[in-house]
Design an enzyme around this catalytic site. Sequence first.
Site, PDB file in Angstrom:
ATOM      1  CE  LYS A  56      75.651  55.907   3.871  1.00 22.89           C
ATOM      2  NZ  LYS A  56      76.295  55.778   5.211  1.00 22.89           N
ATOM      3  CG  PHE A  76      84.210  42.544   0.971  1.00 24.20           C
ATOM      4  CD1 PHE A  76      82.867  42.352   0.674  1.00 24.20           C
ATOM      5  CD2 PHE A  76      84.598  43.707   1.619  1.00 24.20           C
ATOM      6  CE1 PHE A  76      81.917  43.319   1.010  1.00 24.20           C
ATOM      7  CE2 PHE A  76      83.646  44.674   1.961  1.00 24.20           C
ATOM      8  CZ  PHE A  76      82.313  44.466   1.665  1.00 24.20           C
ATOM      9  CG  LEU A  77      86.963  44.163  -4.749  1.00 27.65           C
ATOM     10  CD1 LEU A  77      86.994  44.662  -6.188  1.00 27.65           C
ATOM     11  CD2 LEU A  77      88.255  43.456  -4.420  1.00 27.65           C
ATOM     12  CG  ASP A 109      80.795  50.345   3.118  1.00 24.96           C
ATOM     13  OD1 ASP A 109      80.354  49.836   2.067  1.00 24.96           O
ATOM     14  OD2 ASP A 109      80.244  50.199   4.223  1.00 24.96           O
ATOM     15  CG  ASP A 127      78.764  39.662  -5.137  1.00 27.45           C
ATOM     16  OD1 ASP A 127      79.196  38.730  -5.835  1.00 27.45           O
ATOM     17  OD2 ASP A 127      78.791  39.630  -3.893  1.00 27.45           O
ATOM     18  CD  GLU A 154      75.623  48.968  -7.494  1.00 27.27           C
ATOM     19  OE1 GLU A 154      75.858  50.062  -6.977  1.00 27.27           O
ATOM     20  OE2 GLU A 154      74.961  48.069  -6.921  1.00 27.27           O
ATOM     21  CG  ASP A 155      79.197  49.897  -5.151  1.00 24.76           C
ATOM     22  OD1 ASP A 155      78.330  49.138  -5.637  1.00 24.76           O
ATOM     23  OD2 ASP A 155      79.306  50.083  -3.922  1.00 24.76           O
ATOM     24  NE  ARG A 182      80.587  54.569   2.537  1.00 25.65           N
ATOM     25  CZ  ARG A 182      79.854  53.598   2.004  1.00 25.65           C
ATOM     26  NH1 ARG A 182      80.103  53.164   0.792  1.00 25.65           N
ATOM     27  NH2 ARG A 182      78.862  53.079   2.697  1.00 25.65           N
ATOM     28  CE  LYS A 211      82.188  40.360  -5.009  1.00 25.37           C
ATOM     29  NZ  LYS A 211      82.507  40.833  -3.653  1.00 25.37           N
TER      30      LYS A 211
HETATM   31  P1  5GP Z   1      74.561  42.214  -5.305  1.00 26.21           P
HETATM   32  O1  5GP Z   1      73.103  42.481  -5.051  1.00 26.21           O
HETATM   33  O2  5GP Z   1      74.943  42.312  -6.754  1.00 26.21           O
HETATM   34  O3  5GP Z   1      74.994  40.909  -4.686  1.00 26.21           O
HETATM   35  O4  5GP Z   1      75.387  43.261  -4.487  1.00 26.21           O
HETATM   36  C1  5GP Z   1      75.513  44.566  -4.860  1.00 26.21           C
HETATM   37  C2  5GP Z   1      75.913  45.451  -3.709  1.00 26.21           C
HETATM   38  O5  5GP Z   1      76.657  44.733  -2.722  1.00 26.21           O
HETATM   39  C3  5GP Z   1      76.829  46.533  -4.205  1.00 26.21           C
HETATM   40  O6  5GP Z   1      76.104  47.673  -4.487  1.00 26.21           O
HETATM   41  C4  5GP Z   1      77.758  46.765  -3.040  1.00 26.21           C
HETATM   42  O7  5GP Z   1      77.212  47.747  -2.210  1.00 26.21           O
HETATM   43  C5  5GP Z   1      77.775  45.478  -2.281  1.00 26.21           C
HETATM   44  N1  5GP Z   1      78.986  44.704  -2.572  1.00 26.21           N
HETATM   45  C6  5GP Z   1      79.092  43.571  -3.313  1.00 26.21           C
HETATM   46  N2  5GP Z   1      80.366  43.148  -3.354  1.00 26.21           N
HETATM   47  C7  5GP Z   1      81.076  44.031  -2.642  1.00 26.21           C
HETATM   48  C8  5GP Z   1      82.470  44.166  -2.356  1.00 26.21           C
HETATM   49  O8  5GP Z   1      83.332  43.374  -2.763  1.00 26.21           O
HETATM   50  N3  5GP Z   1      82.825  45.237  -1.594  1.00 26.21           N
HETATM   51  C9  5GP Z   1      81.944  46.153  -1.133  1.00 26.21           C
HETATM   52  N4  5GP Z   1      82.418  47.159  -0.394  1.00 26.21           N
HETATM   53  N5  5GP Z   1      80.624  46.067  -1.388  1.00 26.21           N
HETATM   54  C10 5GP Z   1      80.203  45.020  -2.147  1.00 26.21           C
END
Ligand code: 5GP
Length: 172
Positions: free
Chosen positions: A40, A149-150, A156, A100, A96-97, A162, A128
Amino acid sequence: MPDLIPVLTEEEIRSRIESLAKKISVDYCDKSLILIGVLKGAFVFLSDLMRRLTIPVEVDFVQLSSYGDSDVSSGKIKLRRGISTDLKDKDVLIVEDIVDTGLTMSKLEAYLKTFKPKSIKLCALIDKRQRRETDCRIDYACHRVEEGFLVGYGLDYAEKYRNLPAIYHLKF
Ligand code: 5GP
């Protein structure tokens, strides 16, 4: 109560999206662009970005999850909702938001490739970097952070925050 430390103001978000939209509009001016938003978290970013593009564009969404109600990724990524648009010969831009570890984007890219699009690129609101585990390439990013963590602007924590118009570091 956790603290909310400002990371990006509404004005900063607006101006970065404006520049990104200009660049994407030039890069895709002769292409068949489709934005794939990742639910979302990316829906607010996608809706602002899309309205600033000056070229024709389609949109679809996928939903993936790995975090549940935690602030740490489980590493097990589930596809909860797939695409409903034909991607053949289209130029896909994933919206994508946050990237990470990069594991979610690797999984999504592999899924989208099965529909034979002409190209796939990635646009992220936040890049990130600290925990990156893949070599996933971010073609367009609004902002880079090392850690934290943002929340806010679609992001969210356990489905809360959100609706905040700016982006904050949630400090526990
Ligand atoms: P990844 O698979 O790259 O580790 O994580 C991606 C997903 O993790 C993102 O789509 C997001 O939903 C969530 N995520 C990663 N870091 C954060 C953060 O700092 N804050 C939030 N709210 N979601 C995060």
